[in-house]
Design a protein around this motif. Structure first.
Motif, PDB file in Angstrom:
ATOM      1  N   ARG A  79      -2.347   5.293   5.551  1.00  0.00           N
ATOM      2  CA  ARG A  79      -1.125   4.478   5.486  1.00  0.00           C
ATOM      3  C   ARG A  79      -1.285   3.363   4.439  1.00  0.00           C
ATOM      4  NH1 ARG A  79       3.775   5.140   7.186  1.00  0.00           N
ATOM      5  NH2 ARG A  79       3.967   3.065   8.091  1.00  0.00           N
ATOM      6  N   ALA A  80      -2.488   2.789   4.385  1.00  0.00           N
ATOM      7  CA  ALA A  80      -2.752   1.715   3.413  1.00  0.00           C
ATOM      8  C   ALA A  80      -2.590   2.244   1.993  1.00  0.00           C
ATOM      9  CB  ALA A  80      -4.168   1.163   3.612  1.00  0.00           C
ATOM     10  N   ILE A  81      -3.116   3.432   1.740  1.00  0.00           N
ATOM     11  CA  ILE A  81      -3.030   4.017   0.397  1.00  0.00           C
ATOM     12  C   ILE A  81      -1.561   4.373   0.085  1.00  0.00           C
ATOM     13  CG2 ILE A  81      -3.792   5.953  -1.090  1.00  0.00           C
ATOM     14  CD1 ILE A  81      -6.105   4.042  -0.318  1.00  0.00           C
ATOM     15  N   TYR A  82      -0.854   4.860   1.090  1.00  0.00           N
ATOM     16  CA  TYR A  82       0.574   5.193   0.925  1.00  0.00           C
ATOM     17  C   TYR A  82       1.358   3.926   0.560  1.00  0.00           C
ATOM     18  CZ  TYR A  82       5.207   7.013   2.310  1.00  0.00           C
ATOM     19  OH  TYR A  82       6.524   7.396   2.346  1.00  0.00           O
ATOM     20  N   LEU A  83       1.074   2.849   1.267  1.00  0.00           N
ATOM     21  CA  LEU A  83       1.719   1.570   0.968  1.00  0.00           C
ATOM     22  C   LEU A  83       1.348   1.115  -0.443  1.00  0.00           C
ATOM     23  CD1 LEU A  83       3.245  -1.096   1.715  1.00  0.00           C
ATOM     24  CD2 LEU A  83       1.060  -1.938   2.599  1.00  0.00           C
ATOM     25  N   ARG A  84       0.055   1.163  -0.761  1.00  0.00           N
ATOM     26  CA  ARG A  84      -0.409   0.679  -2.068  1.00  0.00           C
ATOM     27  C   ARG A  84       0.257   1.432  -3.209  1.00  0.00           C
ATOM     28  NH1 ARG A  84      -6.404   1.955  -3.654  1.00  0.00           N
ATOM     29  NH2 ARG A  84      -5.387   3.954  -4.091  1.00  0.00           N
ATOM     30  N   GLU A  85       0.348   2.747  -3.081  1.00  0.00           N
ATOM     31  CA  GLU A  85       0.940   3.531  -4.166  1.00  0.00           C
ATOM     32  C   GLU A  85       2.451   3.301  -4.264  1.00  0.00           C
ATOM     33  OE1 GLU A  85      -1.064   4.920  -6.499  1.00  0.00           O
ATOM     34  OE2 GLU A  85      -2.392   3.748  -5.232  1.00  0.00           O
ATOM     35  N   THR A  86       3.086   3.049  -3.120  1.00  0.00           N
ATOM     36  CA  THR A  86       4.519   2.697  -3.149  1.00  0.00           C
ATOM     37  C   THR A  86       4.685   1.367  -3.887  1.00  0.00           C
ATOM     38  OG1 THR A  86       4.857   3.827  -1.041  1.00  0.00           O
ATOM     39  CG2 THR A  86       6.546   2.256  -1.695  1.00  0.00           C
ATOM     40  N   LEU A  87       3.824   0.407  -3.562  1.00  0.00           N
ATOM     41  CA  LEU A  87       3.893  -0.902  -4.221  1.00  0.00           C
ATOM     42  C   LEU A  87       3.611  -0.778  -5.711  1.00  0.00           C
ATOM     43  CD1 LEU A  87       2.127  -3.274  -1.647  1.00  0.00           C
ATOM     44  CD2 LEU A  87       4.573  -3.010  -2.073  1.00  0.00           C
ATOM     45  N   TYR A  88       2.660   0.087  -6.046  1.00  0.00           N
ATOM     46  CA  TYR A  88       2.354   0.275  -7.474  1.00  0.00           C
ATOM     47  C   TYR A  88       3.598   0.763  -8.219  1.00  0.00           C
ATOM     48  CZ  TYR A  88       0.871   2.179 -11.873  1.00  0.00           C
ATOM     49  OH  TYR A  88       0.798   2.454 -13.219  1.00  0.00           O
ATOM     50  N   ARG A  89       4.262   1.778  -7.654  1.00  0.00           N
ATOM     51  CA  ARG A  89       5.437   2.325  -8.347  1.00  0.00           C
ATOM     52  C   ARG A  89       6.543   1.269  -8.469  1.00  0.00           C
ATOM     53  NH1 ARG A  89       3.985   6.721  -5.228  1.00  0.00           N
ATOM     54  NH2 ARG A  89       5.565   6.266  -3.679  1.00  0.00           N
ATOM     55  N   ILE A  90       6.731   0.491  -7.398  1.00  0.00           N
ATOM     56  CA  ILE A  90       7.767  -0.553  -7.426  1.00  0.00           C
ATOM     57  C   ILE A  90       7.461  -1.584  -8.518  1.00  0.00           C
ATOM     58  CG2 ILE A  90       8.753  -2.510  -6.134  1.00  0.00           C
ATOM     59  CD1 ILE A  90       8.539  -0.808  -3.588  1.00  0.00           C
ATOM     60  N   PHE A  91       6.271  -2.180  -8.457  1.00  0.00           N
ATOM     61  CA  PHE A  91       5.953  -3.271  -9.388  1.00  0.00           C
ATOM     62  C   PHE A  91       5.713  -2.762 -10.817  1.00  0.00           C
ATOM     63  CE2 PHE A  91       5.112  -5.492  -5.353  1.00  0.00           C
ATOM     64  CZ  PHE A  91       5.905  -6.612  -5.568  1.00  0.00           C
TER      65      PHE A  91
END
Ligand SMILES: [Zn+2]
Length: 209
Positions: A79-91
């Protein structure tokens, strides 16, 4: 950033905000094989203490609660990696001057609404502040301060200062707090110097022709 002798507990914190440093726990995004600093849930705990989103006491409680819960640890890390990659794409989109994809914003909002349930306003000496209710039994709880950090940055005026390192292979994101917004590298002594050396080399070899 150079990876030698780097691990989750001592990784350089150059993002300027915990959510950006979280994104930077995957290094060399532009290479075929990026370097992953969050290999285990224990790495995530160590990094959270390093970046300051978990106190030493909270680390003790989370470590105790997560002990011998291998499958829950694996799920929380996923879940942490899923969140991190979502944040990466957003920012990353925002740093490129584009809007974040709706799908990514929806995913982020799912994380965010869970975090809001654990949030509260508490009294401090000269006012009030946001606080988070600890829930160490829920292993995903330690993502909450990072979700808050991302939410705060998304609605702040500083959002336009989010940048990508000038070396596309590096892939780190950072908040450019320089007065004229001229920072190009995550780290001048690392990515900046590498670019300088490569420019020098090209110039030198170009002259020979
Ligand atoms: Zn860099």
């Amino acid at each position: 950033m150079a990876d030698q002798k780097k691990h989750a507990g001592n990784l350089s914190l150059l993002g300027g905000r915990p959510c950006l440093d979280f994104i930077n726990t995957l290094n060399w995004r532009g290479r075929k094989r990026p370097t992953e600093f969050l290999q285990t849930y224990t790495d995530l705990i160590a990094w959270s203490q390093h970046v300051g989103t978990l106190s030493r006491q909270a680390v003790r409680r989370v470590t105790q609660k997560s002990k011998s819960q291998r499958s829950k640890q694996a799920r929380a890390l996923k879940r942490a990696i899923y969140l991190r990659e979502t944040l990466y794409r957003i920012f990353s989109s925002l740093a490129d001057g584009k809007a974040a994809a709706n799908k990514d914003l929806e995913t982020f909002n799912q994380f965010f609404s869970k975090t809001m349930k654990n949030s509260k306003i508490v009294k401090i000496p000269h006012g009030y502040k946001w606080d988070l209710e600890e829930d160490p039994a829920n292993l995903e709880w330690i993502l909450s301060p990072l979700i808050r950090s991302a939410a705060d940055l998304l609605v702040s005026k500083e959002l336009k200062r989010v940048k990508k390192c000038g070396d596309p292979a590096c892939g780190w994101l950072f908040l450019d707090t320089s007065r004229n917004c001229s920072r190009r590298w995550c780290n001048m002594s690392d990515c900046g110097n590498r670019a300088k050396a490569s420019r020098f080399y090209k110039k030198k070899t170009g002259k020979r022709k």
